[in-house]
Structure formats: C-alpha cells, structure tokens
Motif scaffolding. Structure first.
Motif, PDB file in Angstrom:
ATOM      1  N   GLY A  83       0.713  -1.222  -0.224  1.00 58.18           N
ATOM      2  CA  GLY A  83       0.155  -0.014   0.017  1.00 58.18           C
ATOM      3  C   GLY A  83       0.649   1.141   0.273  1.00 58.18           C
ATOM      4  O   GLY A  83       0.342   2.182   0.115  1.00 58.18           O
ATOM      5  N   ARG A  84       1.962   1.195  -0.083  1.00 56.67           N
ATOM      6  CA  ARG A  84       2.899   2.332  -0.206  1.00 56.67           C
ATOM      7  C   ARG A  84       3.758   2.303  -1.507  1.00 56.67           C
ATOM      8  O   ARG A  84       3.959   1.428  -2.129  1.00 56.67           O
ATOM      9  CB  ARG A  84       4.035   2.181   1.174  1.00 56.67           C
ATOM     10  N   ASP A  85       4.201   3.819  -1.574  1.00 53.26           N
ATOM     11  CA  ASP A  85       5.070   3.875  -2.788  1.00 53.26           C
ATOM     12  C   ASP A  85       6.622   3.695  -2.852  1.00 53.26           C
ATOM     13  O   ASP A  85       7.248   3.335  -3.384  1.00 53.26           O
ATOM     14  CB  ASP A  85       4.762   5.234  -3.311  1.00 53.26           C
ATOM     15  N   GLY A  86       6.982   3.814  -1.388  1.00 54.36           N
ATOM     16  CA  GLY A  86       8.403   3.589  -1.198  1.00 54.36           C
ATOM     17  C   GLY A  86       8.545   3.557   0.521  1.00 54.36           C
ATOM     18  O   GLY A  86       7.569   3.538   1.190  1.00 54.36           O
ATOM     19  N   TRP A  87       9.886   2.991   0.783  1.00 60.62           N
ATOM     20  CA  TRP A  87      10.207   3.002   2.094  1.00 60.62           C
ATOM     21  C   TRP A  87      10.475   4.620   2.513  1.00 60.62           C
ATOM     22  O   TRP A  87      11.327   5.023   1.880  1.00 60.62           O
ATOM     23  CB  TRP A  87      11.344   2.031   2.346  1.00 60.62           C
ATOM     24  N   THR A  88      10.301   5.003   3.565  1.00 61.65           N
ATOM     25  CA  THR A  88      10.538   6.376   4.162  1.00 61.65           C
ATOM     26  C   THR A  88      11.901   6.120   5.137  1.00 61.65           C
ATOM     27  O   THR A  88      12.098   5.457   5.868  1.00 61.65           O
ATOM     28  CB  THR A  88       9.518   6.970   5.169  1.00 61.65           C
ATOM     29  N   VAL A  89      12.972   7.022   4.417  1.00 64.10           N
ATOM     30  CA  VAL A  89      14.359   6.692   5.118  1.00 64.10           C
ATOM     31  C   VAL A  89      14.643   8.189   5.442  1.00 64.10           C
ATOM     32  O   VAL A  89      14.613   9.101   4.715  1.00 64.10           O
ATOM     33  CB  VAL A  89      15.556   6.184   4.169  1.00 64.10           C
ATOM     34  N   GLY A  90      15.108   8.578   6.768  1.00 65.55           N
ATOM     35  CA  GLY A  90      15.417   9.718   7.152  1.00 65.55           C
ATOM     36  C   GLY A  90      16.737  10.132   7.167  1.00 65.55           C
ATOM     37  O   GLY A  90      17.542   9.113   7.239  1.00 65.55           O
ATOM     38  N   ILE A  91      17.275  11.290   6.559  1.00 62.66           N
ATOM     39  CA  ILE A  91      18.642  11.706   6.775  1.00 62.66           C
ATOM     40  C   ILE A  91      19.069  12.287   7.777  1.00 62.66           C
ATOM     41  O   ILE A  91      18.268  13.705   8.059  1.00 62.66           O
ATOM     42  CB  ILE A  91      18.745  12.458   5.360  1.00 62.66           C
ATOM     43  N   ALA A  92      19.773  11.801   8.789  1.00 61.00           N
ATOM     44  CA  ALA A  92      20.120  12.215  10.033  1.00 61.00           C
ATOM     45  C   ALA A  92      21.031  13.859   9.622  1.00 61.00           C
ATOM     46  O   ALA A  92      21.841  13.895   8.818  1.00 61.00           O
ATOM     47  CB  ALA A  92      21.237  11.485  10.686  1.00 61.00           C
ATOM     48  N   PRO A  93      20.490  14.900  10.858  1.00 62.87           N
ATOM     49  CA  PRO A  93      21.078  16.139  10.329  1.00 62.87           C
ATOM     50  C   PRO A  93      22.735  15.875  10.723  1.00 62.87           C
ATOM     51  O   PRO A  93      23.126  15.378  11.598  1.00 62.87           O
ATOM     52  CB  PRO A  93      20.761  16.876  11.530  1.00 62.87           C
ATOM     53  N   VAL A  94      23.495  16.605   9.959  1.00 66.02           N
ATOM     54  CA  VAL A  94      25.134  16.676  10.185  1.00 66.02           C
ATOM     55  C   VAL A  94      25.413  16.949  11.515  1.00 66.02           C
ATOM     56  O   VAL A  94      26.478  16.365  12.099  1.00 66.02           O
ATOM     57  CB  VAL A  94      25.706  17.319   8.965  1.00 66.02           C
ATOM     58  N   LEU A  95      24.967  18.095  12.061  1.00 66.52           N
ATOM     59  CA  LEU A  95      25.547  18.633  13.265  1.00 66.52           C
ATOM     60  C   LEU A  95      25.501  17.913  14.594  1.00 66.52           C
ATOM     61  O   LEU A  95      26.140  17.587  15.340  1.00 66.52           O
ATOM     62  CB  LEU A  95      25.336  20.133  13.492  1.00 66.52           C
ATOM     63  N   ASP A  96      23.882  17.291  14.578  1.00 66.33           N
ATOM     64  CA  ASP A  96      23.677  16.574  15.751  1.00 66.33           C
ATOM     65  C   ASP A  96      22.825  15.192  15.243  1.00 66.33           C
ATOM     66  O   ASP A  96      21.710  15.451  14.750  1.00 66.33           O
ATOM     67  CB  ASP A  96      23.030  17.378  16.637  1.00 66.33           C
ATOM     68  N   PRO A  97      23.509  13.948  14.885  1.00 66.84           N
ATOM     69  CA  PRO A  97      22.874  13.061  14.586  1.00 66.84           C
ATOM     70  C   PRO A  97      21.692  12.566  15.445  1.00 66.84           C
ATOM     71  O   PRO A  97      20.797  11.709  14.892  1.00 66.84           O
ATOM     72  CB  PRO A  97      23.692  11.819  14.152  1.00 66.84           C
ATOM     73  N   LEU A 101      13.445  10.355   2.534  1.00 62.77           N
ATOM     74  CA  LEU A 101      13.538  10.220   1.175  1.00 62.77           C
ATOM     75  C   LEU A 101      12.360   8.953   0.969  1.00 62.77           C
ATOM     76  O   LEU A 101      12.236   8.474   2.119  1.00 62.77           O
ATOM     77  CB  LEU A 101      14.813   9.379   0.810  1.00 62.77           C
ATOM     78  N   SER A 102      11.989   8.664  -0.142  1.00 63.91           N
ATOM     79  CA  SER A 102      11.062   7.664  -0.488  1.00 63.91           C
ATOM     80  C   SER A 102      11.776   6.881  -1.520  1.00 63.91           C
ATOM     81  O   SER A 102      12.061   7.332  -2.562  1.00 63.91           O
ATOM     82  CB  SER A 102       9.706   8.217  -0.756  1.00 63.91           C
ATOM     83  N   LEU A 103      11.974   5.586  -0.925  1.00 63.24           N
ATOM     84  CA  LEU A 103      12.806   4.718  -1.867  1.00 63.24           C
ATOM     85  C   LEU A 103      12.184   3.440  -2.058  1.00 63.24           C
ATOM     86  O   LEU A 103      11.799   2.795  -1.124  1.00 63.24           O
ATOM     87  CB  LEU A 103      14.297   4.648  -1.012  1.00 63.24           C
ATOM     88  N   ALA A 104      12.517   2.721  -3.367  1.00 63.46           N
ATOM     89  CA  ALA A 104      12.013   1.349  -3.611  1.00 63.46           C
ATOM     90  C   ALA A 104      13.099   0.844  -4.602  1.00 63.46           C
ATOM     91  O   ALA A 104      13.388   1.647  -5.767  1.00 63.46           O
ATOM     92  CB  ALA A 104      10.602   1.311  -4.175  1.00 63.46           C
ATOM     93  N   ASN A 105      13.643  -0.170  -4.554  1.00 65.20           N
ATOM     94  CA  ASN A 105      14.455  -0.980  -5.406  1.00 65.20           C
ATOM     95  C   ASN A 105      15.709  -0.067  -5.659  1.00 65.20           C
ATOM     96  O   ASN A 105      16.150   0.213  -6.768  1.00 65.20           O
ATOM     97  CB  ASN A 105      13.967  -1.334  -6.480  1.00 65.20           C
ATOM     98  N   GLN A 106      16.075   0.794  -4.617  1.00 64.87           N
ATOM     99  CA  GLN A 106      17.171   1.516  -4.428  1.00 64.87           C
ATOM    100  C   GLN A 106      18.046   1.483  -3.214  1.00 64.87           C
ATOM    101  O   GLN A 106      17.692   0.878  -2.177  1.00 64.87           O
ATOM    102  CB  GLN A 106      16.704   3.019  -4.432  1.00 64.87           C
ATOM    103  N   ALA A 107      19.171   2.051  -3.118  1.00 65.85           N
ATOM    104  CA  ALA A 107      20.117   2.038  -1.926  1.00 65.85           C
ATOM    105  C   ALA A 107      20.375   3.481  -1.642  1.00 65.85           C
ATOM    106  O   ALA A 107      20.594   4.269  -2.635  1.00 65.85           O
ATOM    107  CB  ALA A 107      21.211   1.191  -2.439  1.00 65.85           C
ATOM    108  N   VAL A 108      20.595   3.659  -0.398  1.00 61.04           N
ATOM    109  CA  VAL A 108      21.073   5.039   0.115  1.00 61.04           C
ATOM    110  C   VAL A 108      22.131   4.736   1.154  1.00 61.04           C
ATOM    111  O   VAL A 108      22.267   3.649   1.946  1.00 61.04           O
ATOM    112  CB  VAL A 108      19.840   5.744   0.846  1.00 61.04           C
ATOM    113  N   SER A 109      23.236   5.664   0.986  1.00 60.74           N
ATOM    114  CA  SER A 109      24.272   5.508   2.058  1.00 60.74           C
ATOM    115  C   SER A 109      24.547   6.894   2.577  1.00 60.74           C
ATOM    116  O   SER A 109      24.587   7.802   2.011  1.00 60.74           O
ATOM    117  CB  SER A 109      25.537   5.104   1.450  1.00 60.74           C
TER     118      SER A 109
END
Ligand code: AMP
Ligand code: MG
Length: 321
Positions: A178-192, A200-208
């Motif tokens: 029922g969703r378009d993608g996996w929701t992945v949060g990008i941690a803030p650089v100064l204070d993770p 980000l909304s991702l499917a069949n993709q990778a994020v690093s």
C-alpha cells in the motif's frame, strides 16, 4: 564489519520469513569472515599477509569487491582507495589515545598505500600487492555490498518487500504494502541524535550516508574524521555529511565515502555521471553555522513529505566497534 545489520520484511508466511532472514544473516556472516579487517583470519587479511609476494587466487566475492573498489579509485584519481588501511589504523589509534599521529608515522604508512600497486587479474581472478606491508580496508564499501547480497538472498526466497540496513547503508526492495516507497530519514549533520529534517522515499534503490557525525577524534580543537584523504594521510576536518542514492548499495556506499573526500565541487559531478545516482552534500566549515546543501539535479524528486505517524528508518554513519 564492526556494524549491526537489520532486516525488515513484509511477508504473510512467518515461517518463510524466518528461514529467509536466517539465510540472509548467514550470507552477511560469511561476507564478514571474507571481507573484514577486524578479523585477523578473514580471507582479506590472509591475502594481505602475502603482500609483496606472487599473485593469490581469491574468492569471487573478494575479487568482485576489490574490482569495484579499484574501478572507483581510477574514477576518483585515488580519492577512494581501499589500500588506505595502514593510515586508517593510525587514526583508529589516535581516536583511542586522543593523540595525533606524527608526520613521520603518516608518511611511513603512506609509503604502503596505493591503489595502482594492487594488481587484479580478471582472467585468473588473482590479486597481487606490489609492496610488502600493504593492507586493504573495505570499511567504505563492504556494508553496502553485504546489504546488496542480503537482499538478493531474500529475493531468492520469493521475498521482495524488504529492506536491509547495515548501519548507514540501506538497500531497499519493493515498498511495503500500500505504499510507494520506504521512508528513510537523513540524519542532521551537526547532531545525528536530532530528528531528521529530510526524508527520502525509496524502492529498489540503495542509500548511504557518510560523515563524521559519529566517528571522529577532536584534538586541539580540530575534528578529524575516520575518512582519510589519501593525498595527505589526514582525517577530513570540515563537518560534512554525504548522502548518495544509487541502484545498489555497493555503489551508494563507496560513492558516499569517495564524495566525502572529494567535496561537493568534484563530488556532485561524479554523482551526476553515475547511472541512477543522486547525491546530497551537507557541509559546513565549522562552528554552529548551519550546513549548506548541495545536490544533484534529480535529488529533490526523491524527497518525501514529513511522515506523520509512519515509521521511518534513520540513515546515519554507523558506530565502529
Ligand atoms: P563510510 O562510513 O562508508 O564512509 O566508510 C568509512 C571507512 O572507509 C573508514 O572507517 C575506513 O575504514 C575507510 N576509509 C577511510 N578513508 C577512505 C578512503 N579515502 N577511501 C576508501 N576507504 C576509506
Ligand atoms: Mg561508504
């Protein structure tokens, strides 16, 4: 690999999910035993013990990741260089002792570094190191590779709605039902530890995500990252966080590390030239100045609205054991 891996699986057969997960974790454990530089008896470390000697035949997994690493070294003119291990070791010691390595120590270590001295033969699947004392460190690429492999195993079991996370390296399959993608949060650089500002909304993709948020040493008021510039032997000093989205985790993991070294001026064009790849670089020269975002033209299309009441997965540079 000094990291925790987790799997998220949607499947209506619990028994199948359990067997698939076990098999995926077995694959990760096998790759750890093959690629780790924390284990003196890994295939990689036993290979490095023979540096300076004749070519050594290696497993397909080890050959593949060394080939991918060397190709990226060529593309980045050595900014990404897995033979950096002798220098990385000095910085790990610096983190423990809170004392900078001396210039002499760094130069002696740099003498044993150089991707061009790692000779790969595609026909015989052998590896030769031209200098004794050369050592390889796959910390910038192995977690993405292992995550790719874990997702591949889950797919072999017929499970496609899954996500694999190895610290800051996340690989996604088909989205949750029922969703378009996996929701992945990008941690803030100064204070993770703070809540992510971007998702980000991702499917069949990778994020690093690579950065100095969690692993660094501060000496005389200067922060040195665990990512090293092979040209100088010094840990990176500016605060930065690099997030890369690619079709696979091996690419996103290695590119995130490479772009951290290159910086946005060279790093963003490198991402633009890589198929299916987008990148976001947040960097600041220090202090409390908020980081300036630089991104590839397509990055914004990956951004998702702030999730309300939905689970999201944080993508942060992971801790080191
Ligand atoms: P990541 O967290 O993926 O950015 O990887 C960081 C790790 O990559 C470090 O802990 C080192 O093990 C390794 N590394 C550090 N500097 C480099 C470099 N210039 N090229 C390749 N690997 C590196
Ligand atoms: Mg990396």
């Amino acid at each position: 690999m000094g990291s925790e891996f987790s799997l998220l699986i949607y499947c209506n057969n619990a028994d199948l999910a359990t067997r698939a997960a076990r098999s995926a974790f077995d694959r990760i454990a096998f790759l750890d035993q093959t690629l780790s530089d924390y284990r003196t008896d890994s295939e990689l470390m036993l290979l490095c013990d023979q540096a300076g000697g004749p070519p050594v035949p290696v497993s397909p997994e080890l050959f593949t990741i060394l080939r991918r690493s060397r190709d990226l070294s060529e593309r980045t003119e050595g900014a990404f260089d897995v033979t950096i291990n002798p220098v990385v070791k000095l910085w790990r010691r610096a983190r423990r002792n809170r004392e900078l390595p001396s210039r002499d120590q760094l130069d002696a270590a740099l003498d044993r570094v150089g991707w061009e001295k790692m000779i790969l033969d595609d026909d015989s699947q052998t590896v030769r190191f031209e200098r004794p004392g050369m050592r390889v460190d796959l910390g910038g690429i192995a977690k993405g590779f292992a995550s790719d492999e874990a997702l591949r195993i889950l797919r072999e079991f017929g499970i496609s709605r899954a996500l694999v996370a190895g610290a800051g390296d996340i690989v996604t399959g088909d989205p949750p039902p029922g969703r378009d993608g996996w929701t992945v949060g990008i941690a803030p650089v100064l204070d993770p530890d703070q809540a992510p500002e971007r998702f980000l909304s991702l499917a069949n993709q990778a994020v690093s995500t690579s950065g100095d948020a969690e692993r660094f040493v501060e000496i005389d008021g200067v922060r040195y990252s665990h990512i090293v510039d092979p040209r100088t032997g010094l840990g990176l000093t500016g605060r930065s966080s690099v997030t890369v989205v690619s079709p696979d985790g091996t690419t996103s993991d290695s590119l995130a590390t490479a772009i951290s070294v290159l910086g946005p001026d060279l790093g963003i064009p490198l991402a633009e030239q890589t198929e299916g790849t987008e990148a976001l670089v947040l960097s600041s020269s220090g202090g409390s100045e908020s980081p300036r975002p630089r991104m590839t033209t397509g990055f914004e299309t990956l951004l998702a609205p702030l999730p309300i009441g939905e689970p999201s997965i944080p993508s942060v540079a992971g801790p080191e054991s």
